[in-house]
Scaffold this active site. Sequence first.
Site, PDB file in Angstrom:
ATOM      1  CE1 TYR B 133      -3.537  -2.482  -0.008  1.00 14.64           C
ATOM      2  CE2 TYR B 133      -4.219  -1.678   2.135  1.00 14.64           C
ATOM      3  CZ  TYR B 133      -4.445  -2.480   1.037  1.00 14.64           C
ATOM      4  OH  TYR B 133      -5.556  -3.262   0.982  1.00 14.64           O
ATOM      5  CB  SER B 134       2.606   3.039   2.764  1.00 17.74           C
ATOM      6  OG  SER B 134       1.526   3.176   3.641  1.00 17.74           O
ATOM      7  CD  GLU B 249      -9.336  -2.862  10.852  1.00 18.26           C
ATOM      8  OE1 GLU B 249      -8.962  -3.099  11.990  1.00 18.26           O
ATOM      9  OE2 GLU B 249      -9.483  -1.734  10.380  1.00 18.26           O
ATOM     10  CD  GLU B 380      -3.540  12.490  13.629  1.00 22.96           C
ATOM     11  OE1 GLU B 380      -3.140  11.426  13.114  1.00 22.96           O
ATOM     12  OE2 GLU B 380      -3.223  12.839  14.781  1.00 22.96           O
TER      13      GLU B 380
END
Lengths: 377, 396
Positions: B133-134, B249, B380
Site C-alpha cells: 500500500y504505502s 477488519e 487523524e
Amino acid sequence: MDLEFTKEQKILKSSARDFLKKECPSSVMREMKEDEKGYPEALWAKMADLGWLGVMVPEAYDGIGGNFMDLAIILEAMGEVCCPGPFFSTVVLGGLAILDAGSEEQKKLLLPKLANGDLILTLALSEPGAWYGTSVINVQAVADKDEYVINGTKLFVENAHIADYILCAARTDKGGSPDEGITLFLVDGKSKGITCTVLDTLAYDKQCEVVFDNVRVPADNIIGENGKAFSVLENLQEKAAVGKCAEMVGCIQTAFDMTVAYAKDRKQFGRPIGSFQAIQHHCANMVIDVDGARFITYQAAWKIAEGLPTSMEASMAKAWTSDASRRVTFLGHQIHGAISFCEEHDMHLYYRKAKAAEVAFGDGDYHLEKVAQQLGL
Amino acid sequence: MDFGFTKEQEAFRLEVREYIKTEMPQKWETLGYTVWEETDESWAITQEWNRKLGAKGWLALTWPEEYGGLGRSPVDQLILDEEMAAAGTPTGVETMITIGWVCPTIMLFGTDEQKKKYLPPAARGELTFCLGYSEPDAGSDLAAVSTAAVEDGDTFVVNGQKVWTSIAHRADYCWLAARTDPDAPKHKGVSMFVVDMKSPGITVRPLINILGFHSFNEVFFDNVIIPKESLVGEKNNGWYQLAIALDFERSGVGGPARMKQVIDGLVQYCKETKRNGTPLWKDKGVQQELARLAVDAEVLRLLCYRITWLQINKKTPNYEASVTKVFGSELLDRLSNVGMRILGPYSQLDRGSKWAQLHGGITRSYLNSPSMGIGGGTSEIQRSIIAMRGLGLPRK
C-alpha cells in the site's frame, strides 16, 4: 447477541420520541424553570395514559408489566428533550423501591395509583455532610409505640415539595457498621413537621432541602425490613444510576445532532465550518463518546432487565457516560461558538442537564472507585 | 437487545479455552511474546500455530468450507478472537493481513481460479500476504500511489516502490495497489494485484523498527513482469476494493480482550508489590487509572461487538470500524502509559533482565505505542473518516 431493539421496543422508542417532540419541546423546560410545581399536569396525565408511569408495574397492579429496558427507552427519549417533571423520582426511585422491597399491602395501595398518575413519589437519601453513596445516614427515626419519629435534614430531594410520599432513609439503629441500622420509611408528604425548600439548581429541576422536625410515621410504613434498607438502597442506586445514564444518552445524542447540523450549516472563511478538520475531529470524538455511552448503558440496562448482577456494568456505565456527557455538551458549545452562549439557545439546557445527571447517583470518579473495588483493588 | 450468548456459543467458548489450555506453545507463553514481536523464532511459532488452527478449520472459521473454513457465524469468530487474545496465543500481523483483509477481498472480487488458488492454502496457514500500500509519497494520501502497472500483452509490468511493508521479507505474495491509469483522477486509476514475492525484479530492503525488530520493509519493483491473471477485480476500480478491504477488519474484539488481561495483570502486580513500603494498590491514583482503563476497555469491547453485529446482519462496517480503530489505539497508548507509571524505574527493563517486570511486556507495548495511531490509517485519518463518511460533514 442482538444489538438492536425488538420490534416492540422500537415502537415504544419511536412513539415516545414522537410524543415528547410534540408535547414537550425545549420551551417546556424553560417554562417550568419559573413554575412552582415544575411540571405540566396535562403532560403528566398523558404520560399516565400512555402507560409510562406504570411501565415497570406488573399488570396485577394496573401497570403494563414492562422491564427495565422499556424504562430506559422512555428515559432516553425524555433526555432527548430535557423533559422536566417528577417522572424519575416517582417511577424510578419511588416506584422501583416499592416494587423491590414493598409489602404486598403497600404494593396494592400504591402501585395502581402510581400507574394511573395519581401519585408523586421521591426518595430522601442525601444529607448535609454526606457525599455520594448510601452509607452516611444521620437522620434519626426513633420508635414511639406504633410510630417512629423522624428528625434531621435531607438534601437534593427531587420534587419533595409536590410529593405525595417521600421515601426517607433514616437511621433506626447505630448498627455495627454504617451499613446497618438504616430503615426506609414511607412518609406522607403533607405530614406535620416537614419543611420543604426548593433549591435553585443548575438544571432548573426541583431539588429540595427537606427538614424533618418530629415527623411521626406509622410503623407500618416501613418499606422492607427494619434496619436493613442498605441493600435495598444500594440496589436502587444501581438502577437509578443506569436510568440516569439512559437519560444522558438521549441528552447527548440531541446535543450532538444539533452540533453536527450546525457544523454543516454555519459558514466561515467561505465554507461550512464542518469542513475544517479541527471541527471534524471534535465531532469524531463526540461520536466515540455518544456511541460508547449508548452501548455501555444498554448493556447495563439489559443486565438489569434480565435480573443479572449489574454492579460492575452499572458503575462502568455511569463512569463513562457521566464524563462523556460533560465532554460532548462542552464541545457542543465550542463548535456552536458564541451563539450557544445565549440564553435563548438550547445548548445550555443540555449542558446543564448533563451536569445534573453526572452528579446524580455518583459521578465518574465515584463510580471509578466502585469499579476499582470490583477489580480487586 | 441482547448482550448474551446462546448455549451453543458458550459451549464453543469452553471448547476454545480448553484447546488453548492444552495446545498453547510453551515457549510463547514463558517468553511473554506479544503481537508486535517479529523474530525468526516468533515467526516460526506463529506459523506452526496457524497451521494447527488451519487444520481444525479455525484459522478462517467463517469462510465457506470449500475455501477451508467452517462456515461459522461472526459471533463464533468473535468468541474465538476473544479467547485467543485473552490467552495471548501466538499471532502476528500476517494473520490479520492475510485472513482478515486480503482474502475476504479476493472472496468478494476475485475470479474462481483466484479463489481456489489463494484461499484454501491461506486457510491452512500455508500462505501469507503482505500489503503493498504505502509509498514514500503516498502515506495518509493512499490514493496517490504511483507504483505503475503497465499492461503489456498477457502481462503487466510493475515499476515503483512501496514502504512500511510489514513481513514483505517473509510473505509469499504481495497484495499490491498500483496505478494502471496515470491520466485518470487519482481514485479512479488504481488496480489491485496479487504479486508473487519471488518474482524477478523485486528487492526487499529491511527497515528496523524502534523495538529493534525487522518487521517492515521497503519493497522495490524493477520491471517486474506479472501475468494478467494477477489483476483482482476490475481494472482501475482498485481504490473502491481497497476501501472495502480496509473495512473488512474483523471486529477487532481481540484488542479489548487482550487489554483486559494486561489490566488484570497490572491489578495483580499492584496487589503484590510495595513501593516505599506501601502496597501499590492502596494508591488512589493508581486505582482510578486502572478503573478508567477497565471502563474504556469495556466500552471498546462493546463498540467491537457492534462490528460483529453489523456483520451478522450482512452490513459492511463503515465509520464504525474507524471508531474502534481510533479509540482502541489511543486506549492502548493510555494503557501502556499507565503501566509504565506503575512500574516506575523498572519500566526501563525489557525481557532478559532479571529485574524486568511482567516479562517486559509493558515496556515493549510502550515502545510500540507510537505506531498504534499511525499504522493501518492514522488516528487523524480515522477521525476524518468518521466525520465525513459517518456524519456526512463536507470535504470543502
